[in-house]
Design a protein around this motif. Structure first.
Motif, PDB file in Angstrom:
ATOM      1  N   HIS A  68       0.919  -1.439  -0.144  1.00 56.47           N
ATOM      2  CA  HIS A  68      -0.189   0.118  -0.217  1.00 56.47           C
ATOM      3  C   HIS A  68       0.908   1.129   0.058  1.00 56.47           C
ATOM      4  CE1 HIS A  68      -3.451   1.921   0.429  1.00 56.47           C
ATOM      5  NE2 HIS A  68      -3.283   2.493   1.277  1.00 56.47           N
ATOM      6  N   ALA A  69       2.183   1.004   0.539  1.00 52.10           N
ATOM      7  CA  ALA A  69       2.510   2.492   0.546  1.00 52.10           C
ATOM      8  C   ALA A  69       3.760   2.600  -0.113  1.00 52.10           C
ATOM      9  CB  ALA A  69       3.836   1.928   2.428  1.00 52.10           C
ATOM     10  N   ILE A  70       4.231   1.516  -1.136  1.00 56.40           N
ATOM     11  CA  ILE A  70       5.138   1.997  -2.145  1.00 56.40           C
ATOM     12  C   ILE A  70       4.052   1.529  -3.620  1.00 56.40           C
ATOM     13  CG2 ILE A  70       5.831  -0.128  -3.918  1.00 56.40           C
ATOM     14  CD1 ILE A  70       7.066  -1.747  -1.689  1.00 56.40           C
ATOM     15  N   VAL A  71       3.462   1.372  -3.149  1.00 55.85           N
ATOM     16  CA  VAL A  71       1.647   2.435  -4.573  1.00 55.85           C
ATOM     17  C   VAL A  71       0.940   3.168  -4.515  1.00 55.85           C
ATOM     18  CG1 VAL A  71      -0.171   2.117  -5.698  1.00 55.85           C
ATOM     19  CG2 VAL A  71       1.033  -0.221  -5.157  1.00 55.85           C
ATOM     20  N   GLY A  72       1.065   4.047  -3.000  1.00 60.28           N
ATOM     21  CA  GLY A  72       0.908   4.798  -2.687  1.00 60.28           C
ATOM     22  C   GLY A  72       1.622   5.664  -3.075  1.00 60.28           C
ATOM     23  N   VAL A  73       3.385   5.632  -2.851  1.00 56.09           N
ATOM     24  CA  VAL A  73       3.844   6.820  -3.101  1.00 56.09           C
ATOM     25  C   VAL A  73       5.055   7.265  -4.273  1.00 56.09           C
ATOM     26  CG1 VAL A  73       6.715   7.354  -2.962  1.00 56.09           C
ATOM     27  CG2 VAL A  73       5.719   5.879  -0.563  1.00 56.09           C
ATOM     28  N   LEU A  74       4.427   5.508  -5.179  1.00 53.95           N
ATOM     29  CA  LEU A  74       4.823   6.116  -7.017  1.00 53.95           C
ATOM     30  C   LEU A  74       3.713   7.267  -7.706  1.00 53.95           C
ATOM     31  CD1 LEU A  74       6.291   4.514  -8.517  1.00 53.95           C
ATOM     32  CD2 LEU A  74       4.713   2.680  -8.657  1.00 53.95           C
ATOM     33  N   PHE A  75       2.140   6.467  -6.433  1.00 49.15           N
ATOM     34  CA  PHE A  75       0.967   7.292  -7.248  1.00 49.15           C
ATOM     35  C   PHE A  75       1.237   9.025  -6.879  1.00 49.15           C
ATOM     36  CE2 PHE A  75      -4.021   6.211  -7.532  1.00 49.15           C
ATOM     37  CZ  PHE A  75      -4.094   6.748  -8.540  1.00 49.15           C
ATOM     38  N   ILE A  76       1.864   9.053  -5.639  1.00 47.79           N
ATOM     39  CA  ILE A  76       1.760  10.406  -5.881  1.00 47.79           C
ATOM     40  C   ILE A  76       3.596  11.257  -6.294  1.00 47.79           C
ATOM     41  CG2 ILE A  76       2.752  12.074  -3.760  1.00 47.79           C
ATOM     42  CD1 ILE A  76       1.721  10.373  -1.641  1.00 47.79           C
ATOM     43  N   ILE A  77       4.229  10.257  -6.923  1.00 50.24           N
ATOM     44  CA  ILE A  77       4.973  10.872  -7.684  1.00 50.24           C
ATOM     45  C   ILE A  77       3.758  11.284  -8.725  1.00 50.24           C
ATOM     46  CG2 ILE A  77       7.374  10.142  -8.954  1.00 50.24           C
ATOM     47  CD1 ILE A  77       8.496   8.688  -6.429  1.00 50.24           C
ATOM     48  N   ILE A  78       3.467  10.126  -9.635  1.00 47.91           N
ATOM     49  CA  ILE A  78       3.321  10.463 -11.216  1.00 47.91           C
ATOM     50  C   ILE A  78       2.492  11.551  -9.688  1.00 47.91           C
ATOM     51  CG2 ILE A  78       1.444   9.308 -12.225  1.00 47.91           C
ATOM     52  CD1 ILE A  78       2.650   6.464 -11.596  1.00 47.91           C
ATOM     53  N   ILE A  79       1.628  11.895  -9.837  1.00 47.15           N
ATOM     54  CA  ILE A  79      -0.158  13.060  -9.623  1.00 47.15           C
ATOM     55  C   ILE A  79       0.595  14.339  -9.548  1.00 47.15           C
ATOM     56  CG2 ILE A  79      -1.315  13.607  -8.304  1.00 47.15           C
ATOM     57  CD1 ILE A  79      -2.145  11.353 -10.370  1.00 47.15           C
ATOM     58  N   LEU A  80       1.964  14.137  -8.707  1.00 48.02           N
ATOM     59  CA  LEU A  80       2.764  15.499  -8.640  1.00 48.02           C
ATOM     60  C   LEU A  80       3.108  15.912  -9.892  1.00 48.02           C
ATOM     61  CD1 LEU A  80       5.009  15.130  -5.768  1.00 48.02           C
ATOM     62  CD2 LEU A  80       3.207  17.151  -5.980  1.00 48.02           C
ATOM     63  N   GLY A  81       3.749  14.955 -11.263  1.00 52.43           N
ATOM     64  CA  GLY A  81       3.836  15.762 -12.508  1.00 52.43           C
ATOM     65  C   GLY A  81       3.067  15.956 -13.451  1.00 52.43           C
ATOM     66  N   HIS A  82       1.318  15.247 -12.404  1.00 51.08           N
ATOM     67  CA  HIS A  82       0.267  15.552 -13.224  1.00 51.08           C
ATOM     68  C   HIS A  82      -0.149  17.007 -12.967  1.00 51.08           C
ATOM     69  CE1 HIS A  82      -3.790  15.493 -14.977  1.00 51.08           C
ATOM     70  NE2 HIS A  82      -4.843  15.698 -13.129  1.00 51.08           N
ATOM     71  N   ILE A  83       0.089  17.517 -11.917  1.00 49.63           N
ATOM     72  CA  ILE A  83      -0.614  18.565 -11.547  1.00 49.63           C
ATOM     73  C   ILE A  83       0.700  20.105 -11.384  1.00 49.63           C
ATOM     74  CG2 ILE A  83      -0.277  19.882  -8.876  1.00 49.63           C
ATOM     75  CD1 ILE A  83      -1.702  17.331  -7.093  1.00 49.63           C
ATOM     76  N   TYR A  84       1.840  19.119 -11.492  1.00 54.11           N
ATOM     77  CA  TYR A  84       2.933  20.670 -12.362  1.00 54.11           C
ATOM     78  C   TYR A  84       1.963  21.329 -13.614  1.00 54.11           C
ATOM     79  CZ  TYR A  84       6.671  22.763 -14.470  1.00 54.11           C
ATOM     80  OH  TYR A  84       7.634  23.396 -14.938  1.00 54.11           O
ATOM     81  N   ILE A  85       1.504  19.767 -14.625  1.00 49.23           N
ATOM     82  CA  ILE A  85       1.776  19.991 -15.699  1.00 49.23           C
ATOM     83  C   ILE A  85       0.556  21.297 -16.263  1.00 49.23           C
ATOM     84  CG2 ILE A  85       0.559  18.641 -16.998  1.00 49.23           C
ATOM     85  CD1 ILE A  85       3.590  20.642 -18.642  1.00 49.23           C
ATOM     86  N   GLY A  86      -0.755  20.571 -15.456  1.00 49.89           N
ATOM     87  CA  GLY A  86      -2.014  20.781 -15.173  1.00 49.89           C
ATOM     88  C   GLY A  86      -2.190  22.871 -14.286  1.00 49.89           C
ATOM     89  N   SER A  87      -1.506  23.296 -13.958  1.00 52.14           N
ATOM     90  CA  SER A  87      -0.855  24.169 -12.853  1.00 52.14           C
ATOM     91  C   SER A  87      -0.114  25.575 -13.404  1.00 52.14           C
ATOM     92  CB  SER A  87      -1.126  23.868 -11.882  1.00 52.14           C
ATOM     93  OG  SER A  87      -0.367  23.171 -11.228  1.00 52.14           O
ATOM     94  N   VAL A  88       0.502  25.445 -12.370  1.00 55.31           N
ATOM     95  CA  VAL A  88       2.014  26.474 -12.980  1.00 55.31           C
ATOM     96  C   VAL A  88       2.692  25.748 -14.662  1.00 55.31           C
ATOM     97  CG1 VAL A  88       2.092  26.846 -10.527  1.00 55.31           C
ATOM     98  CG2 VAL A  88       3.398  25.002 -11.484  1.00 55.31           C
ATOM     99  N   GLY A  89       3.005  24.458 -14.784  1.00 48.49           N
ATOM    100  CA  GLY A  89       3.930  24.158 -16.190  1.00 48.49           C
ATOM    101  C   GLY A  89       2.999  24.842 -17.628  1.00 48.49           C
ATOM    102  N   MET A  90       1.295  25.279 -17.653  1.00 51.99           N
ATOM    103  CA  MET A  90       1.666  25.145 -18.767  1.00 51.99           C
ATOM    104  C   MET A  90       0.303  26.236 -19.047  1.00 51.99           C
ATOM    105  SD  MET A  90      -0.142  22.721 -21.635  1.00 51.99           S
ATOM    106  CE  MET A  90       1.398  21.628 -21.926  1.00 51.99           C
ATOM    107  N   GLU A  91       0.491  27.270 -19.152  1.00 52.90           N
ATOM    108  CA  GLU A  91      -0.374  28.107 -19.747  1.00 52.90           C
ATOM    109  C   GLU A  91      -1.934  27.354 -19.920  1.00 52.90           C
ATOM    110  OE1 GLU A  91       0.260  31.342 -22.460  1.00 52.90           O
ATOM    111  OE2 GLU A  91      -1.440  33.030 -21.940  1.00 52.90           O
ATOM    112  N   GLY A  92      -3.597  27.720 -19.807  1.00 51.31           N
ATOM    113  CA  GLY A  92      -4.296  28.264 -20.290  1.00 51.31           C
ATOM    114  C   GLY A  92      -3.998  26.395 -19.930  1.00 51.31           C
TER     115      GLY A  92
END
Lengths: 197, 368
Positions: free
Chosen positions: B300-324
């Motif tokens: 649960h912890a391994i998958v959770g951390v992996l999930f968080i790592i992936i979603i951090l990338g997603h949050i980045y590109i969906g917010s500050v990373g890309m205009e619009g």
């Protein structure tokens, strides 16, 4: 200061469960919570042995190491105790414990395990010794009264020994010498590595 | 593993000492007594110095006896895995590599932001918008996102809070927060699963791979080249990878989470091992109830951390990373220039649709 230890002499334990009953009665533990239990190996076969087991109050306790809220503490006498006000009932200590000591009262539906409960070596908890709140949460604090754990005190065959680890080891050693055989201090290698006794 | 050998050594020395004392004592007493005491004794194998075959060694390896209480699992006297495997792994490599992983993604995202900066809309905003995600789609997204953030924070708190947060805010406050974190984690997990299920139903048709994905991936999605915008339909290859990652990780993390919520009632690990063994792995065939719990917590912890790592990338590109980009899930209306740059084929599809149903525009103005 004395280092408190338990020792169950498997050559003497007769599986009477008096230690279990004494513990339940002394601390008024709730239904379903077993701070102490008696396990019988080779039940009904030659070489049957019974062992009374509770929290062994390990020197380097795995429960303390994995607790997410760091609710455990070890007294100067080596007794592993915990603070129920901090405990969140996650169950990790039970997964880590080699002896299956932590117990969880069922307090509702899924995920809501109650606060962990376990053997306190009759040493209560962080509250004022033998106060009402301490008794309700952790049971009697016999150590504070200058008494030893009731399970061992009540043991009819003196199989279960509790107290200063050096004295416990001496008594056991004398027994082994006297009867000419012994079974090894059960669980000591796991609970007290490098204790040398 | 080090501790196991240490313990074995100490048991050995304890036994040797006991035997030495016994032998000396017997030697000092009269011989008849010695003859008596050394007469074969049933089933006590403790005098054996070979601890690998002895009775007590069996107990150390988890031999199960009988108990008179209802919980038959209590018949295990010693389960060494709790210490030598679960604790050692959780407090060791799991914590260490999770920290590395989380710091690495934060570092990489910061580095990317410094080098590439915010990805601008090359042609600027047109001022005209088109609907990218309707209300239901955005509801599914924010149901996932909202619950995920709380699940992630409360989950990280279980692993790192004791070392990071507790020294700052004190034990009592920390325990209170962690307790509520546990409740939220338990209950919001269902909201999250529901959100993912809904998103799966809504978006699965758009997430099957097509030939454009290969081009997109070969060009790195244009992430590393200014002005490069490989064509994509509603979702580009990166988004499709995210979609399938989320689906698979959610299934995995949910199963292990359910095992933790309903302890000692599942056998997911035993079943998984059996399935893996069928395709050539060599994993343990019997997994005890407590090992199930230990492995599920670790997993649960391994998958959770992996999930968080992936979603951090997603949050980045969906917010500050890309205009619009945020508009797509914010208002649901994206700028047409943004859409043309990032989802050219999808815009064409939408335009085709609008042409084939020209009345749609006027029909959307309801005649009272």
């Amino acid at each position: 200061m004395a280092r408190m230890k338990f020792l169950c002499d498997a050559e003497r334990c007769i599986e009477c469960n008096a230690c279990v009953t004494a513990c339940k009665n002394e601390h008024e533990v709730p239904w379903g919570v077993n701070r102490r239990r008696v396990v019988t190996i080779n039940d009904g076969k030659p070489g049957e042995r019974s062992i009374s087991v509770a929290c062994m109050h390990c020197s380097d306790a795995p429960c303390m190491a994995v607790c997410p809220v760091d609710c455990f503490y070890q007294s100067a006498e080596g007794v592993v105790l915990h603070n129920k006000d901090l405990c969140i009932g996650c169950g990790y200590c039970f997964y880590a414990c080699p002896f299956g000591a932590p117990q969880f009262p069922q307090v509702g539906n899924f995920g809501s395990r109650g606060k962990m409960d376990k053997c306190t070596f009759c040493a209560g908890g962080p509250e004022e010794a033998n106060s009402d709140t301490e008794f309700k949460k952790y049971g009697r604090n016999r150590l504070a009264e200058g008494k030893l754990p009731l399970c061992a005190e009540m043991c009819a065959t003196k199989a279960l020994l509790a107290g200063d680890g050096d004295q416990v080891a001496n008594i056991y050693r004398e027994r082994v010498v006297g009867r000419g055989f012994g079974s090894g201090a059960w669980g000591w290698g796991k609970a007290y590595p490098g204790s040398g006794s | 593993m080090k501790s196991t050998t240490d313990i074995a050594k100490s048991i050995r020395s304890v036994c040797m000492a006991l035997i030495a004392v016994t032998v000396l004592a017997i030697g000092s007493i009269a011989t008849p007594a010695a003859a008596q005491t050394t007469s074969p004794d049933v089933a006590t194998e403790a005098q054996s110095t070979d601890l690998n075959t002895g009775f007590w060694s069996q107990i150390r390896k988890g031999a199960t006896g009988n108990v008179s209480i209802p919980d038959k699992n209590a018949g295990v006297l010693i389960q060494s895995e709790g210490d030598t495997a679960y604790r050692a792994f959780r407090n060791g490599p799991l914590k260490l590599y999770s920290t590395y992983g989380l710091l690495a993604i934060l570092f990489l995202l910061s580095l990317y932001f410094l080098l590439r900066g915010r990805i601008k809309i090359d042609h600027g905003r047109s001022g005209i918008t088109m609907e990218r995600f309707n209300g239901l789609e955005r509801f599914a997204h924010w149901l996932m996102a909202g619950s995920f953030v709380i699940l992630a924070l409360s989950g990280l708190n279980m692993m790192f809070g004791r070392y990071v947060l507790m020294p700052v805010i004190g034990k009592e406050t920390f325990a209170f927060i962690t307790l509520w974190g546990k409740y939220l984690h338990n209950y919001l997990s269902f909201a999250f699963m529901l959100g993912v299920a809904l998103a799966f139903i809504l978006w699965v048709v758009h997430n099957f791979p097509n030939r454009h994905d290969l081009v997109w991936l070969l060009k790195g999605g244009g992430l590393f080249t200014k002005g490069s915008h490989p064509p994509a339909k509603k979702f580009n290859a990166g988004q499709k990878l995210l979609f399938w990652s989320v689906v698979i990780l959610t299934i995995s993390v949910s199963l292990s989470g359910i095992a933790l919520m309903f302890p000692f009632e599942t056998a997911f690990m035993a079943k998984t091992f059996a399935a893996l063994n069928a395709i050539g792995f060599d994993l343990p065939t019997s997994v005890s109830a407590i090992q199930e719990q230990q492995l599920n917590q670790i997993w649960h912890a391994i998958v959770g951390v992996l999930f968080i790592i992936i979603i951090l990338g997603h949050i980045y590109i969906g917010s500050v990373g890309m205009e619009g980009a945020f508009d797509a899930m914010g208002s649901g209306e994206v700028d047409t220039n943004w859409a043309r740059e990032h989802h050219s084929l999808w815009v064409e599809e939408m335009e085709q649709k609008a042409k084939s149903a020209p009345a749609a525009g006027s029909a959307s103005q309801p005649a009272e």
